[in-house]
Scaffold this active site. Sequence first.
Site, PDB file in Angstrom:
ATOM      1  N   ARG A 104       0.818  -1.214   0.000  1.00 39.65           N
ATOM      2  CA  ARG A 104       0.000   0.000   0.000  1.00 39.65           C
ATOM      3  C   ARG A 104       0.859   1.275   0.000  1.00 39.65           C
ATOM      4  NH1 ARG A 104      -3.856  -0.295   4.602  1.00 39.65           N
ATOM      5  NH2 ARG A 104      -4.347  -2.431   4.030  1.00 39.65           N
ATOM      6  N   ARG A 137      -3.509   6.586   0.889  1.00 43.30           N
ATOM      7  CA  ARG A 137      -4.070   7.789   1.497  1.00 43.30           C
ATOM      8  C   ARG A 137      -3.117   8.547   2.402  1.00 43.30           C
ATOM      9  NH1 ARG A 137      -9.373   7.095   4.586  1.00 43.30           N
ATOM     10  NH2 ARG A 137      -9.116   4.828   4.507  1.00 43.30           N
ATOM     11  N   ARG A 156      -7.445  11.310  -5.771  1.00 45.33           N
ATOM     12  CA  ARG A 156      -8.694  10.633  -5.448  1.00 45.33           C
ATOM     13  C   ARG A 156      -9.865  11.609  -5.471  1.00 45.33           C
ATOM     14  NH1 ARG A 156     -10.353   6.573  -0.481  1.00 45.33           N
ATOM     15  NH2 ARG A 156     -12.566   6.895  -0.783  1.00 45.33           N
ATOM     16  N   ASP A 190      -7.571  -2.767  -6.899  1.00 47.11           N
ATOM     17  CA  ASP A 190      -8.209  -3.309  -5.713  1.00 47.11           C
ATOM     18  C   ASP A 190      -8.012  -4.812  -5.684  1.00 47.11           C
ATOM     19  OD1 ASP A 190     -10.000  -2.551  -3.390  1.00 47.11           O
ATOM     20  OD2 ASP A 190     -11.003  -4.313  -4.219  1.00 47.11           O
ATOM     21  N   TYR A 216     -14.420 -12.475   1.102  1.00 44.34           N
ATOM     22  CA  TYR A 216     -15.215 -11.291   0.769  1.00 44.34           C
ATOM     23  C   TYR A 216     -16.473 -11.667  -0.017  1.00 44.34           C
ATOM     24  CZ  TYR A 216     -11.361  -8.242   2.251  1.00 44.34           C
ATOM     25  OH  TYR A 216     -10.406  -7.596   2.982  1.00 44.34           O
TER      26      TYR A 216
END
Lengths: 358, 358
Positions: free
Chosen positions: B29, B33, B42, B79, B156
């Site tokens: 990652r 963010r 974003r 993703d 998921y």
Amino acid sequence: MPTPPLKNDRLLRALRCEPVDCTPVWLMRQAGRYLPEYRETRKRAGSFLAMAKTPDLACEVTLQPLARFDLDAAILFSDILTIPDAMGLGLYFVEGEGPKFERPVRNAQDIAKLAVPDMETELRYVMDAVRVIRRELDDRVPLIGFSGSPWTLACYMVEGGGSANFSRIKALALNDPAALHQLLSINTDAVIAYLAAQRAAGAQVLQVFDTWGGALSPSMYREFSLPYLVRIARELERGSGEMRTPLILFGKGNAPYLQELAASGTDALGVDWTIGLGDARRRIGGNLALQGNLDPAMLYGAPDAIRTQVQRALDDYAEGNGGSREGHVFNLGHGLSPDMDPEHVGALVDAVHAHSKR
Amino acid sequence: MPTPPLKNDRLLRALRCEPVDCTPVWLMRQAGRYLPEYRETRKRAGSFLAMAKTPDLACEVTLQPLARFDLDAAILFSDILTIPDAMGLGLYFVEGEGPKFERPVRNAQDIAKLAVPDMETELRYVMDAVRVIRRELDDRVPLIGFSGSPWTLACYMVEGGGSANFSRIKALALNDPAALHQLLSINTDAVIAYLAAQRAAGAQVLQVFDTWGGALSPSMYREFSLPYLVRIARELERGSGEMRTPLILFGKGNAPYLQELAASGTDALGVDWTIGLGDARRRIGGNLALQGNLDPAMLYGAPDAIRTQVQRALDDYAEGNGGSREGHVFNLGHGLSPDMDPEHVGALVDAVHAHSKR
């Protein structure tokens, strides 16, 4: 307190690695929201904390699962965070978010102000609950007292509640390790005094929950969690022979450290489901008991599937223990959840006894 | 696709266990963010998914951390759940809650309807992103492509999003294991096709994220996660010699299974911080590379403390590798978090290179 003869002493015998007629079983969070009668009591109490702080209500919910299931122990209904609450941190609960503290400790100054609470005044409600439960239990099964581990308490105290990544306490561990050791040292003194007071009030078995030790790297676990668990096992006075009050050290993610934990002198180790029971037994040798370790999520399966899982866990243990079922206390690897079906819990308890009959 | 000479080929050399001038480092990652420029992109994109599905924007954020830090690889910005989204499950995001599916799969009927997506139509946006990034990277460092593992995707898909206890998929594992194996089998076919397509589009290293394998008991891990990882390692065509596209199998909580994973034929294993790198190296032997494993929370410490932690991890690896630093790719044990300080990330990256200079 001397223990009068118990009607069911399977748990104490298994914890001493003595022969038993079948493997004893109790379940972490066996008194809890999955039981409609618990939800009823809680509604009456008004809040979780009111229930935990009122000895008669704590007794009521402690006994509820025993009325339903053939469990071999009661465990004191209380919160893991009573010690920091008594230290003045201000425990409160936000619905759906878990425990929080109004006044978390964040640095050496905060930590310097902490003191070990007085057990028979500031934590009297816990000791009163132990006394009431012992009276109401009437020696049917033993009563387990408990505490959070020094590291696990510190996690909540520094983070101010639950945490996904333990950013604050790990930053403290890196930036001011001496302050964190000071906090862990006070917590350890408090845990030892707390467990001793529960024992004096009537608890017949004691368990320490190191819920968050497994979030640490090996070097940090060996610096910040393990030594304090070892100190508890060494310093907590618990008698000898049939009068001994056994200590169980439970830890999520403790599998890599079982040999070191076994060397602490604890009477038993509790493990989660990420290690096989046979493997765990082989690692710790034969001088102490082992508690665990079904994945609680197995309770979402159908009763027949649950029975198969129970049998496998029992057999896995025996396979690692030279074919013997002695020295095993059956439990889950973590607590029951509110959405679990009481019928499935009953199927599990009965399967443990049925499949382990000697 | 043949790989033209890279200006910085440390990562590929380390993954082949060849000598390098210093230990390569990239971070899970690393595009995320915690970077203000990422938050800017974003905002412009409107949503996370719009950014991931627009190749030029995916390229932009993929390259951002390389402009700031001396990283030895880029990793495709995408993703983990693109495959089930392409299968028709309807991926969406709720702010602060993580990924969710509009149409989760819950039983054998749902699973029977699934098919492997077509990579150059239904997942064309991913392959286009790989192509754009390769062009813009201009062979400065290699590009890593990735996929979720069959088990992690299934978690998921069945839970319909993230989960605290995996109640639905574990119930499926107990009540209808054949259906779950069917799901895992389709997922494995899809993962292999997906990674092969990323390789064909230009990815020079491939990583599989088995984020949730560690939530399983050993017997369930060996039934529901491990065999499908092994199948990927065996069946994914990836060339040979200098043309080989190395495969890294990363798993949270995979420490108990490292020997079995090493035997799969993967080129490298990625581990989290709950095992020491020296121990991990001793367990897997010397024939494949090892990636990891600093606890990402160490980035909450001060830069000096971070440097000490980096040095310890590097030295721990060398200690378990006969004194040699070869065959090590430095990384975190999990991804970076939004509240991390970019300066601390820079301190980590520089410390890896500085302390591992040969």
